[in-house]
Design a protein around this motif. Structure first.
Motif, PDB file in Angstrom:
ATOM      1  N   ARG A 456     -10.882  40.423  32.256  1.00 15.64           N
ATOM      2  CA  ARG A 456     -10.406  39.385  33.167  1.00 15.64           C
ATOM      3  C   ARG A 456      -9.904  38.163  32.388  1.00 15.64           C
ATOM      4  NH1 ARG A 456     -14.458  38.417  38.295  1.00 15.64           N
ATOM      5  NH2 ARG A 456     -14.547  40.576  39.102  1.00 15.64           N
ATOM      6  N   ALA A 457     -10.509  37.923  31.249  1.00 17.31           N
ATOM      7  CA  ALA A 457     -10.105  36.787  30.412  1.00 17.31           C
ATOM      8  C   ALA A 457      -8.899  37.120  29.543  1.00 17.31           C
ATOM      9  CB  ALA A 457     -11.273  36.351  29.525  1.00 17.31           C
ATOM     10  N   HIS A 458      -8.242  38.256  29.826  1.00 22.05           N
ATOM     11  CA  HIS A 458      -7.058  38.718  29.102  1.00 22.05           C
ATOM     12  C   HIS A 458      -7.368  39.135  27.670  1.00 22.05           C
ATOM     13  CE1 HIS A 458      -4.784  37.439  32.533  1.00 22.05           C
ATOM     14  NE2 HIS A 458      -5.134  36.174  32.374  1.00 22.05           N
ATOM     15  N   ALA A 459      -8.626  39.481  27.413  1.00 19.64           N
ATOM     16  CA  ALA A 459      -8.986  40.069  26.129  1.00 19.64           C
ATOM     17  C   ALA A 459      -8.842  41.580  26.245  1.00 19.64           C
ATOM     18  CB  ALA A 459     -10.405  39.693  25.736  1.00 19.64           C
ATOM     19  N   ILE A 492     -13.861  29.930  29.779  1.00 20.15           N
ATOM     20  CA  ILE A 492     -15.130  29.214  29.973  1.00 20.15           C
ATOM     21  C   ILE A 492     -14.871  27.716  30.077  1.00 20.15           C
ATOM     22  CG2 ILE A 492     -17.336  28.638  28.908  1.00 20.15           C
ATOM     23  CD1 ILE A 492     -17.316  31.440  27.634  1.00 20.15           C
ATOM     24  N   ALA A 493     -14.030  27.203  29.193  1.00 17.32           N
ATOM     25  CA  ALA A 493     -13.716  25.774  29.202  1.00 17.32           C
ATOM     26  C   ALA A 493     -12.933  25.373  30.443  1.00 17.32           C
ATOM     27  CB  ALA A 493     -12.917  25.415  27.949  1.00 17.32           C
ATOM     28  N   HIS A 494     -12.230  26.337  31.043  1.00 19.31           N
ATOM     29  CA  HIS A 494     -11.383  26.071  32.213  1.00 19.31           C
ATOM     30  C   HIS A 494     -12.137  26.304  33.511  1.00 19.31           C
ATOM     31  CE1 HIS A 494      -7.269  26.670  34.331  1.00 19.31           C
ATOM     32  NE2 HIS A 494      -7.481  25.390  34.089  1.00 19.31           N
ATOM     33  N   GLY A 495     -13.451  26.236  33.459  1.00 13.43           N
ATOM     34  CA  GLY A 495     -14.247  26.419  34.660  1.00 13.43           C
ATOM     35  C   GLY A 495     -14.329  27.851  35.120  1.00 13.43           C
ATOM     36  N   GLY A 496     -14.143  28.799  34.205  1.00 13.35           N
ATOM     37  CA  GLY A 496     -14.215  30.209  34.535  1.00 13.35           C
ATOM     38  C   GLY A 496     -12.906  30.819  34.974  1.00 13.35           C
ATOM     39  N   VAL A 497     -11.845  29.997  35.076  1.00 12.46           N
ATOM     40  CA  VAL A 497     -10.538  30.499  35.503  1.00 12.46           C
ATOM     41  C   VAL A 497      -9.819  31.112  34.299  1.00 12.46           C
ATOM     42  CG1 VAL A 497      -8.304  29.879  36.503  1.00 12.46           C
ATOM     43  CG2 VAL A 497     -10.401  28.751  37.291  1.00 12.46           C
ATOM     44  N   PRO A 498      -9.269  32.327  34.426  1.00 11.05           N
ATOM     45  CA  PRO A 498      -8.573  32.946  33.279  1.00 11.05           C
ATOM     46  C   PRO A 498      -7.404  32.103  32.799  1.00 11.05           C
ATOM     47  CG  PRO A 498      -8.941  34.549  35.036  1.00 11.05           C
ATOM     48  CD  PRO A 498      -9.293  33.211  35.604  1.00 11.05           C
ATOM     49  N   VAL A 499      -7.177  32.113  31.494  1.00  8.73           N
ATOM     50  CA  VAL A 499      -6.085  31.379  30.866  1.00  8.73           C
ATOM     51  C   VAL A 499      -5.230  32.374  30.094  1.00  8.73           C
ATOM     52  CG1 VAL A 499      -5.455  29.576  29.222  1.00  8.73           C
ATOM     53  CG2 VAL A 499      -7.477  29.282  30.683  1.00  8.73           C
ATOM     54  N   THR A 500      -3.960  32.454  30.436  1.00 10.55           N
ATOM     55  CA  THR A 500      -3.042  33.350  29.730  1.00 10.55           C
ATOM     56  C   THR A 500      -2.455  32.621  28.530  1.00 10.55           C
ATOM     57  OG1 THR A 500      -2.456  34.463  31.790  1.00 10.55           O
ATOM     58  CG2 THR A 500      -0.973  34.773  29.921  1.00 10.55           C
ATOM     59  N   LEU A 501      -2.747  33.089  27.331  1.00 12.46           N
ATOM     60  CA  LEU A 501      -2.197  32.458  26.133  1.00 12.46           C
ATOM     61  C   LEU A 501      -0.696  32.737  26.052  1.00 12.46           C
ATOM     62  CD1 LEU A 501      -4.913  33.099  23.385  1.00 12.46           C
ATOM     63  CD2 LEU A 501      -4.685  31.192  24.984  1.00 12.46           C
ATOM     64  N   VAL A 517     -13.340  34.678  35.577  1.00 10.18           N
ATOM     65  CA  VAL A 517     -14.190  35.220  34.518  1.00 10.18           C
ATOM     66  C   VAL A 517     -15.642  34.855  34.798  1.00 10.18           C
ATOM     67  CG1 VAL A 517     -14.654  35.198  32.039  1.00 10.18           C
ATOM     68  CG2 VAL A 517     -12.293  35.096  32.865  1.00 10.18           C
ATOM     69  N   LEU A 518     -15.884  33.624  35.241  1.00 11.11           N
ATOM     70  CA  LEU A 518     -17.193  33.126  35.669  1.00 11.11           C
ATOM     71  C   LEU A 518     -16.978  32.172  36.827  1.00 11.11           C
ATOM     72  CD1 LEU A 518     -18.970  32.260  32.266  1.00 11.11           C
ATOM     73  CD2 LEU A 518     -19.531  34.181  33.769  1.00 11.11           C
ATOM     74  N   ASP A 519     -18.030  31.939  37.606  1.00  7.98           N
ATOM     75  CA  ASP A 519     -17.899  30.894  38.611  1.00  7.98           C
ATOM     76  C   ASP A 519     -17.998  29.530  37.919  1.00  7.98           C
ATOM     77  OD1 ASP A 519     -20.658  29.684  38.743  1.00  7.98           O
ATOM     78  OD2 ASP A 519     -21.207  31.708  39.326  1.00  7.98           O
ATOM     79  N   PRO A 520     -17.494  28.456  38.528  1.00  9.52           N
ATOM     80  CA  PRO A 520     -17.432  27.153  37.843  1.00  9.52           C
ATOM     81  C   PRO A 520     -18.787  26.636  37.376  1.00  9.52           C
ATOM     82  CG  PRO A 520     -16.077  27.140  39.824  1.00  9.52           C
ATOM     83  CD  PRO A 520     -16.848  28.416  39.850  1.00  9.52           C
ATOM     84  N   ILE A 521     -19.833  26.848  38.180  1.00 15.25           N
ATOM     85  CA  ILE A 521     -21.153  26.333  37.799  1.00 15.25           C
ATOM     86  C   ILE A 521     -21.682  27.071  36.579  1.00 15.25           C
ATOM     87  CG2 ILE A 521     -23.557  26.124  38.548  1.00 15.25           C
ATOM     88  CD1 ILE A 521     -22.520  25.650  41.375  1.00 15.25           C
ATOM     89  N   SER A 522     -21.573  28.389  36.585  1.00 15.05           N
ATOM     90  CA  SER A 522     -22.043  29.167  35.430  1.00 15.05           C
ATOM     91  C   SER A 522     -21.261  28.817  34.177  1.00 15.05           C
ATOM     92  CB  SER A 522     -21.920  30.665  35.742  1.00 15.05           C
ATOM     93  OG  SER A 522     -22.686  31.011  36.869  1.00 15.05           O
TER      94      SER A 522
END
Length: 724
Positions: A456-459, A492-501, A517-522
């Motif tokens: 999900r994190a594009h890895a 993770i730094a983006h609040g769990g939202v995937p970031v496409t490099l 990738v994760l919920d914002p709190i986690s």
């Protein structure tokens, strides 16, 4: 009639001896009349020839092949950064440095000096300056067939440069005139000037003003000194003879000649020319820029027809991180390489990509781009493991978890240092990078879920062929790249939202709705814990959230971290996969990571504040189910043995000095079991520490005493001892 050959006229012979003069050494009146008539005759002849030549040029346009299309001329492919600054140029197919450029990117001082020296009528003529041609023709005749001055305009020079015809060939000159008029017909003056700026020869395989300024001055042509501009005006007239890297004396002389001519034409102030002559000329060619060498080569291969490819990189940061990586690699080992990737968390744009410690570093295989090499990630996936535990409601950062030897079938993980800490919080388990708690949590959340979230994190995690994800994935038993890890930490730094490099090589796809990738709190819990990881010696606590990792056998050292705006990943190791004894993430990679953040300049941003719903509490303040991590299926994790009183042993005598009146308390110690423990003496409780496995009791006097202990799961042990 005499057949004896008549000697040439004294003027053509260059003979101005007294035989041709009066008694006082001056030319007689008849001689002056002859000279005047001859000059007018030659000038008239030249003008008539020019008129006839003009007619021939017009007729020839219909029969000669057309001028090659300027837009199709091969130029060096250039790779630039996000601001258009040059990162790396490439030679043309025939090995020439010919960089695309236009007049707006060139110092106006040079343009003014070039036109004044080469072609003062450039703005008004139609490609051929007939008055200059007539003057050149008359001078040619007067000099007995020797060229005194050329009549070529800048447009004719462009035609010659496009055709490749020799300048002193009569037929070639005629073709240049024909094609010059075609160029003037098809292009405007600015386009013609751009062609000259791109094609003018400057010695060797250097063509065009931009390649020349980079080769001789190490800078772009937008800002030039008067001396530099004059040298660049002079070089194309005789580029090999005047090359400053081969004959700086000739280069200086030609530069000064241009300065003097410009002063004589009124195009340059005399004082400015004098000052310019004091400036030294370069004596060697400089290397062309070669920043982001690996990515630049990939960009040119992906867009082979493009003249310029713009990447998302920042040239200043790229240069700083390349220097940093090379310097650190030299300190570690000549065979060690360093790779660094920095990216914007919000946009995913890659700001710097250092593929190795140097493209030509042969000992460390510098040609290998280690940002895309598949390696073992070591402990760098632990933050995502704990994040999944938080998301599934299995734990909180202050939840207690056991760090003790635990078997998972045939898999028995151990900590990096070989020691167990007992009961710790998940916060401490992650900041200390303990292996056993991470595997316990991974066993609870499932290795397949971890691999799914990586994707999900594009890895692109690489597992052994035909194998399912196992618990070993959590400690580095998977292949992954540095770019992949940067993408994971960006999420993770983006609040769990995937970031496409994104790097600018391939077109950016429109944004799509993607699973988190994760919920914002986690994600915030994970980032908050990583901000507490102790920094290396050159770091400041709390500046960034980061994690280190070391792969099995000391083959890979990692450090990936982020602040509120930028994520940076560092890899250190040998590209050939050989171990580097003593190499670890905290020693080898973390110092580079912190230095990389020092070089971000104004991009440095604090970590974000907690989102709504975050529970900030101590362990005792947590809801009961979160106070201790409990595996959803306890049968899958081997249980602790029941608690045992390790001291004092059953049936022993313990001398506490009770008979002498100078007594000391009895220390009771426990092994095994699950804390917290409740301690009893003769059935009465005397202590219940939160984490400790020991407590003390002060007896009333000598005699037998029964000591008991009960752990958190209700299991106990009892011993009887005699105290004296």
């Amino acid at each position: 009639m005499s057949t004896e050959a008549r000697p040439p006229h004294p003027l053509l012979r260059g003979d101005l001896s007294p035989k041709g003069r009066g008694e006082d050494g001056t030319a007689p009146r008849q001689w002056l009349r002859w000279l005047t008539l001859t000059g007018f005759s030659l000038f008239a002849l030249a003008c008539a020839g020019a008129i006839q030549l003009n007619s021939m040029v017009i007729d020839a346009q219909a029969t000669l092949p057309p001028t090659p299309v300027p837009a199709g001329l091969p130029v060096s492919a250039s790779v630039t950064d996000r601001n258009g600054l040059l990162l790396r140029p490439f030679t043309t197919a025939d090995g020439r440095w010919r960089l695309p450029v236009n007049r707006t990117a060139v110092d106006p001082r040079f343009i003014k000096m070039l036109i004044a020296y080469e072609d003062r009528g450039f703005a008004t003529h139609d490609g051929i300056a007939w008055s200059s041609m007539a003057r050149a023709a008359s001078q040619f005749i007067m000099a007995g067939g020797h060229v005194v001055s050329g009549g070529s305009t800048l447009t004719m020079q462009v035609a010659r440069l496009i055709e490749g015809e020799p300048t002193r060939n009569g037929w070639g000159k005629f073709r240049q005139m024909v094609h010059a008029t075609e160029l003037e017909r098809d292009l405007d003056k600015d386009d013609i000037l751009d062609l000259y700026l791109t094609l003018a020869p400057y010695g060797g395989n250097i063509e065009g003003i931009r390649a020349a300024t980079l080769a001789y001055f190490g800078k772009e042509p937008n800002r030039l000194t008067t001396a530099e501009a004059a040298l660049l005006v002079a070089l194309p007239q005789s580029p090999e003879a005047r090359r400053p890297d081969r004959d700086p004396v000739a280069a200086r002389a030609s530069r000064d000649m241009v300065l003097d001519r410009l002063v004589a034409l009124g195009a340059l102030d005399a004082e400015e020319a004098i000052a310019a002559k004091l400036e030294p000329v370069p004596t060697a060619r400089r290397e062309f820029p070669m920043l982001a060498a690996h990515m630049a080569e990939e960009a040119v291969k992906a867009q082979p027809e493009a003249r310029t490819v713009a990447l998302t990189l920042d040239k200043r940061l790229q240069d700083a991180l390349e220097r940093l990586g090379a310097a650190r690699a030299r300190l570690i080992d000549p065979k060690v390489s360093v790779a660094i990737v920095a990216a914007d968390i919000e946009t995913g744009e890659i700001l710097a990509s250092v593929g190795s410690a140097g493209l030509f570093a042969s000992q460390s295989n510098g040609y290998v781009d280690m940002t895309t090499a598949i390696r073992s990630p070591g402990s760098t996936l632990k933050p995502l493991i704990y994040g999944l535990g938080f998301e599934l409601g299995l734990a909180h950062p202050q939840s207690l978890i056991e760090d003790r030897p635990t078997a998972f079938g045939g898999y028995v993980p151990v900590n990096f240092d070989g020691f167990s800490r007992g009961t710790v919080t998940i916060h401490d388990a992650l900041t200390e990078s303990l292996n056993i708690p991470a595997v316990v949590v991974l066993d609870a959340v499932g290795p397949a879920r971890l691999v799914s979230r990586l994707r999900r994190a594009h890895a692109d995690p690489r597992l052994p062929v035909d194998t399912a994800p196992s618990l070993a994935v959590g400690l580095g038993g998977v292949g992954i790249t540095l770019r992949d890890l940067v993408s994971v930490y960006a999420a993770i730094a983006h609040g769990g939202v995937p970031v496409t490099l994104r790097d600018g090589i391939t077109p950016a796809l429109p944004p799509a709705i993607e699973a988190p990738v994760l919920d914002p709190i986690s994600a915030w819990y994970v980032a908050d814990i990583l901000a507490d990881v102790p920094p290396p010696l050159n770091g400041t606590p709390g500046r960034i959230a980061y994690k280190t990792g070391t792969s099995y056998g000391y083959r890979d050292a990692w450090a990936i971290g982020f602040d509120g705006k930028t994520v940076v990943g560092v890899w250190v190791g040998r590209p050939d996969g050989a171990p580097v004894p003593g190499l670890s993430g905290i020693i080898g990679a973390a110092p580079i990571l912190f230095e990389a953040f020092d070089r971000l300049g104004d991009r440095r941003t604090p970590l974000p504040k907690a989102p709504p719903g975050v529970l900030v509490a101590s362990n005792t303040e947590l809801p009961t189910p979160l106070r201790r991590f409990r595996h959803p299926d306890d049968d899958r994790v081997s249980r602790d043995p029941a608690p045992e009183i390790a001291f004092p042993g059953d049936g022993v005598d313990v001398d506490l000095g009770l008979a002498s009146g100078d007594s000391s308390p009895l220390m009771v110690k426990v092994r095994n079991g699950v804390p917290p423990f409740t301690f009893f003496a003769n059935g009465a409780p005397f202590g219940r520490p939160n984490f400790a496995r020991q407590d003390s009791w002060n007896p009333d006097g000598p005699g037998f005493v029964t000591l008991s202990v009960v752990d958190a799961e209700g299991r106990g042990d009892t011993v009887t001892v005699f105290l004296n």
